[in-house]
Design a protein around this motif. Structure first.
Motif, PDB file in Angstrom:
ATOM      1  N   ALA A 243     -23.639 -36.903 -42.777  1.00  0.00           N
ATOM      2  CA  ALA A 243     -23.841 -36.438 -44.154  1.00  0.00           C
ATOM      3  C   ALA A 243     -25.237 -36.818 -44.611  1.00  0.00           C
ATOM      4  O   ALA A 243     -25.927 -37.621 -43.974  1.00  0.00           O
ATOM      5  CB  ALA A 243     -22.797 -37.054 -45.085  1.00  0.00           C
ATOM      6  N   LEU A 244     -25.651 -36.247 -45.745  1.00  0.00           N
ATOM      7  CA  LEU A 244     -26.925 -36.643 -46.341  1.00  0.00           C
ATOM      8  C   LEU A 244     -26.754 -37.957 -47.100  1.00  0.00           C
ATOM      9  O   LEU A 244     -25.676 -38.243 -47.638  1.00  0.00           O
ATOM     10  CB  LEU A 244     -27.428 -35.551 -47.285  1.00  0.00           C
ATOM     11  N   PRO A 245     -27.801 -38.754 -47.195  1.00  0.00           N
ATOM     12  CA  PRO A 245     -27.714 -40.073 -47.838  1.00  0.00           C
ATOM     13  C   PRO A 245     -27.263 -40.021 -49.295  1.00  0.00           C
ATOM     14  O   PRO A 245     -26.666 -40.974 -49.794  1.00  0.00           O
ATOM     15  CB  PRO A 245     -29.143 -40.618 -47.716  1.00  0.00           C
ATOM     16  N   VAL A 246     -27.528 -38.910 -49.990  1.00  0.00           N
ATOM     17  CA  VAL A 246     -27.197 -38.824 -51.409  1.00  0.00           C
ATOM     18  C   VAL A 246     -25.722 -39.048 -51.677  1.00  0.00           C
ATOM     19  O   VAL A 246     -25.335 -39.479 -52.768  1.00  0.00           O
ATOM     20  CB  VAL A 246     -27.651 -37.451 -51.973  1.00  0.00           C
ATOM     21  N   LYS A 247     -24.878 -38.828 -50.697  1.00  0.00           N
ATOM     22  CA  LYS A 247     -23.442 -38.972 -50.886  1.00  0.00           C
ATOM     23  C   LYS A 247     -23.014 -40.439 -50.912  1.00  0.00           C
ATOM     24  O   LYS A 247     -21.883 -40.758 -51.292  1.00  0.00           O
ATOM     25  CB  LYS A 247     -22.684 -38.227 -49.795  1.00  0.00           C
ATOM     26  N   PHE A 248     -23.916 -41.340 -50.531  1.00  0.00           N
ATOM     27  CA  PHE A 248     -23.564 -42.755 -50.417  1.00  0.00           C
ATOM     28  C   PHE A 248     -24.667 -43.621 -51.020  1.00  0.00           C
ATOM     29  O   PHE A 248     -25.214 -44.516 -50.382  1.00  0.00           O
ATOM     30  CB  PHE A 248     -23.320 -43.108 -48.943  1.00  0.00           C
TER      31      PHE A 248
ATOM     32  N   HIS B  30     -29.016 -32.631 -36.922  1.00  0.00           N
ATOM     33  CA  HIS B  30     -28.790 -32.548 -38.375  1.00  0.00           C
ATOM     34  C   HIS B  30     -27.688 -31.535 -38.694  1.00  0.00           C
ATOM     35  O   HIS B  30     -27.902 -30.321 -38.677  1.00  0.00           O
ATOM     36  CB  HIS B  30     -30.090 -32.173 -39.070  1.00  0.00           C
ATOM     37  N   LEU B  31     -26.523 -32.065 -39.008  1.00  0.00           N
ATOM     38  CA  LEU B  31     -25.348 -31.235 -39.272  1.00  0.00           C
ATOM     39  C   LEU B  31     -25.031 -31.134 -40.759  1.00  0.00           C
ATOM     40  O   LEU B  31     -23.972 -30.625 -41.128  1.00  0.00           O
ATOM     41  CB  LEU B  31     -24.124 -31.813 -38.548  1.00  0.00           C
ATOM     42  N   SER B  32     -25.945 -31.586 -41.611  1.00  0.00           N
ATOM     43  CA  SER B  32     -25.640 -31.708 -43.038  1.00  0.00           C
ATOM     44  C   SER B  32     -26.476 -30.779 -43.908  1.00  0.00           C
ATOM     45  O   SER B  32     -26.783 -31.092 -45.060  1.00  0.00           O
ATOM     46  CB  SER B  32     -25.835 -33.162 -43.490  1.00  0.00           C
ATOM     47  N   GLU B  33     -26.849 -29.645 -43.364  1.00  0.00           N
ATOM     48  CA  GLU B  33     -27.660 -28.691 -44.122  1.00  0.00           C
ATOM     49  C   GLU B  33     -26.812 -27.693 -44.911  1.00  0.00           C
ATOM     50  O   GLU B  33     -27.341 -26.810 -45.580  1.00  0.00           O
ATOM     51  CB  GLU B  33     -28.589 -27.927 -43.165  1.00  0.00           C
ATOM     52  N   GLY B  34     -25.494 -27.828 -44.840  1.00  0.00           N
ATOM     53  CA  GLY B  34     -24.589 -26.885 -45.489  1.00  0.00           C
ATOM     54  C   GLY B  34     -24.380 -27.145 -46.963  1.00  0.00           C
ATOM     55  O   GLY B  34     -24.984 -28.055 -47.555  1.00  0.00           O
ATOM     56  N   PRO B  35     -23.480 -26.395 -47.612  1.00  0.00           N
ATOM     57  CA  PRO B  35     -23.325 -26.438 -49.063  1.00  0.00           C
ATOM     58  C   PRO B  35     -22.796 -27.746 -49.622  1.00  0.00           C
ATOM     59  O   PRO B  35     -22.981 -28.021 -50.807  1.00  0.00           O
ATOM     60  CB  PRO B  35     -22.353 -25.283 -49.360  1.00  0.00           C
ATOM     61  N   THR B  36     -22.143 -28.592 -48.803  1.00  0.00           N
ATOM     62  CA  THR B  36     -21.672 -29.877 -49.317  1.00  0.00           C
ATOM     63  C   THR B  36     -22.356 -31.058 -48.641  1.00  0.00           C
ATOM     64  O   THR B  36     -21.933 -32.198 -48.796  1.00  0.00           O
ATOM     65  CB  THR B  36     -20.144 -30.028 -49.167  1.00  0.00           C
ATOM     66  N   ALA B  37     -23.405 -30.806 -47.884  1.00  0.00           N
ATOM     67  CA  ALA B  37     -24.228 -31.859 -47.274  1.00  0.00           C
ATOM     68  C   ALA B  37     -23.454 -32.749 -46.317  1.00  0.00           C
ATOM     69  O   ALA B  37     -23.727 -33.937 -46.193  1.00  0.00           O
ATOM     70  CB  ALA B  37     -24.884 -32.722 -48.367  1.00  0.00           C
ATOM     71  N   ALA B  38     -22.485 -32.163 -45.606  1.00  0.00           N
ATOM     72  CA  ALA B  38     -21.706 -32.914 -44.631  1.00  0.00           C
ATOM     73  C   ALA B  38     -21.469 -32.064 -43.390  1.00  0.00           C
ATOM     74  O   ALA B  38     -21.447 -30.833 -43.457  1.00  0.00           O
ATOM     75  CB  ALA B  38     -20.368 -33.343 -45.226  1.00  0.00           C
ATOM     76  N   PHE B  39     -21.237 -32.713 -42.258  1.00  0.00           N
ATOM     77  CA  PHE B  39     -21.073 -31.981 -41.002  1.00  0.00           C
ATOM     78  C   PHE B  39     -19.833 -31.094 -41.024  1.00  0.00           C
ATOM     79  O   PHE B  39     -19.730 -30.122 -40.270  1.00  0.00           O
ATOM     80  CB  PHE B  39     -21.020 -32.953 -39.818  1.00  0.00           C
ATOM     81  N   LYS B  40     -18.874 -31.397 -41.917  1.00  0.00           N
ATOM     82  CA  LYS B  40     -17.653 -30.583 -41.982  1.00  0.00           C
ATOM     83  C   LYS B  40     -17.963 -29.127 -42.345  1.00  0.00           C
ATOM     84  O   LYS B  40     -17.180 -28.227 -42.033  1.00  0.00           O
ATOM     85  CB  LYS B  40     -16.687 -31.176 -43.008  1.00  0.00           C
TER      86      LYS B  40
END
Length: 485
Positions: free
Chosen positions: A425-430, A109-119
């Motif tokens: 990324a988290l599903p909310v982005k798509f 899980h790489l999407s725990e950051g402030p923009t919910a993406a692995f970047k």
């Protein structure tokens, strides 16, 4: 630790902090370490013990960074990593938790950051590194980047409000999801400039490269990069391969494979480097969508770039890329660090449409030497994978991660090691694709509840490097208070 350009036959060395602020090499090549540091059993054991400690991820990150950075004091690296990876910025105490999806298949899980993406995994570190080095030099930096979806918001959230930094981010007009657009264009910060370019991601990337190739403009206006052409991005991403490997294994002789959704070859290139360092990685599965230039190469040896018109607009838009910038780093390694051939392939042949290594001895045994496999997905595959995981496993994943899961399953019968699919990324982005697959809106994390309500701040520009350069000049003149000289 010396760094060299993939196109420099003289192997002129550069320091980490110089390439940190410069991004692309002056000859158009990409920087890599002159040699990869090698891991031993004692190091891996110490890192296992480190990761289970409080703030273990930041401590692990610091130790990895010290292998690649010798011109920043070790105690300062500790502080930089500690500030980058905190629970104030990341929603999970592990920073990168790993869960079991099904037998033999895990999700990193790489999407725990402030923009919910692995970047976010690299950008939060990059923000700290930039601010640290600029303050040390008393300089400013104007970051120019391109995004197909997630890089832009991750960079902007990592750089907003930092002293001496402006961000100019190019996006393909109308090619991102509403949530992605809201994340970026909703920011109203004096050092953030969003530009919607008339084109696709590859056009945005070409403008960034053209601007960076203008040596005088780059020097006079202190242009830097946050795209994965910047080595520091890949260096940061190596850390989560190590962390995921530790969380899945119990002993240092156990191998793990990774399935990685990728368009620009940055995410999986970090895995390649980790493997070259000696991390026990079995296979690296390149997962693409309909824009399958990378899958085609690993199947056939042909690297055939596509035009903007041939680049599909898909439901995993962050991978709608047909010229993979980071791929040059891997080919450089593949060809035995032959800078002359690399310069010819990526400086000449790519402009002519691509190249073939199908008959090259280096490619023939590449899968065994470097562990690469590949697969591609369609929209129907993504919808099916998302629907299956939601109904059968009670897990909702974003469409890019679904590409990775599908690719992992394609190869699972031929791989004897556990496979970790790296979440994108988290599903909310798509949301549209999630609704199509499951019939339900994805869960919106509390930190994003009001994101769609913000006013938009973006400038439309034509696909023209000179117009972009003029916009940068005008913006610098209008915001002198950003200066840190």
């Amino acid at each position: 630790m010396d760094y060299i350009s993939t196109r420099d036959t003289t192997r002129k060395p550069a320091t980490f902090t110089d390439i940190l602020l410069g991004g692309l090499a002056p000859d158009g090549g990409l920087y890599l370490p002159a040699t990869y540091p090698q891991l031993d059993d004692a190091t891996l054991t110490s890192w296992r013990e480190l990761l289970v400690q409080p703030e273990g991820y930041s401590k692990l990150a610091a130790e990895v960074l010290k292998l690649y950075i010798d011109d920043i004091p070790a105690k300062d690296i500790d502080g930089i990593a500690a500030r980058a990876y905190t629970t104030a910025k990341f929603a999970h105490e592990d920073i990168v938790p790993v869960t079991i999806l099904e037998d033999g298949l895990y999700i990193g899980h790489l999407s725990e950051g402030p923009t919910a993406a692995f970047k976010d995994m690299a950008m939060q570190l990059l923000g700290e590194l930039f601010e640290y080095e600029l303050a040390r030099r008393g300089e400013t930096l104007n970051i120019l980047g391109a995004t197909s979806g997630d890089t832009g918001s991750s960079a902007e959230y990592a750089m907003r409000g930092r002293d001496g930094i402006r961000v100019f981010m190019l996006t393909p007009a109308g090619r991102m999801t509403p949530f992605q657009q809201a994340q970026m264009f909703g920011l109203d910060d004096p050092n953030i400039f969003n530009i919607a370019l008339d084109g696709v991601f590859d056009d945005c990337q070409d403008v960034v490269k053209a601007t960076s190739a203008d040596a005088r403009f780059k020097r006079d206006n202190r242009i830097g990069a946050v795209n994965s052409i910047n080595w520091a991005r890949l260096m940061a991403q190596i850390v989560y391969y190590i962390a995921c490997w530790i969380r899945v294994t119990e002993t240092n002789d156990q191998k793990v494979s990774f399935s990685v959704p990728t368009g620009n070859f940055g995410d999986i290139c970090a895995g390649h480097i980790a493997r070259q360092m000696g991390l026990p990685i079995d296979r690296l599965i390149v997962a693409t969508n309909e824009n399958d230039v990378l899958d085609e190469f690993f199947r056939t040896g042909d690297y055939r770039v596509r035009s903007s018109a041939e680049t599909f607009e898909t439901s995993s838009p962050s991978m709608d890329i047909s010229r993979a910038s980071n791929f040059e780093r891997f080919v450089f390694d593949l060809l035995g660090c032959d800078a002359e051939r690399t310069a010819d392939l990526f400086g000449v042949k790519v402009k002519q449409g691509g190249f073939s290594l199908a008959d090259d001895p280096a490619f023939v045994d590449a899968a065994e030497r470097f562990g690469f496999l590949s697969s591609s997905s369609t929209h129907a595959d993504r919808v099916k994978t998302i629907a299956d995981a939601a109904s059968r496993l009670n897990v909702v994943m974003d469409p890019h991660t679904a590409d990775g899961v599908k690719a992992a399953r394609d190869w699972a019968d031929q791989i004897s090691t556990p496979i970790v699919c790296l979440e994108t990324a988290l599903p909310v982005k798509f949301a549209d694709t999630i609704v199509e697959a499951t019939g339900k809106e994805p869960e919106v994390p509390e930190r994003f509840k009001n994101i769609m309500k913000a006013d938009r701040h973006v400038t439309d520009l034509p696909n023209d490097a000179e117009k972009v350069k003029q916009f940068i000049l005008d913006s610098i003149a209008e915001t002198p208070e950003i200066a840190n000289d």
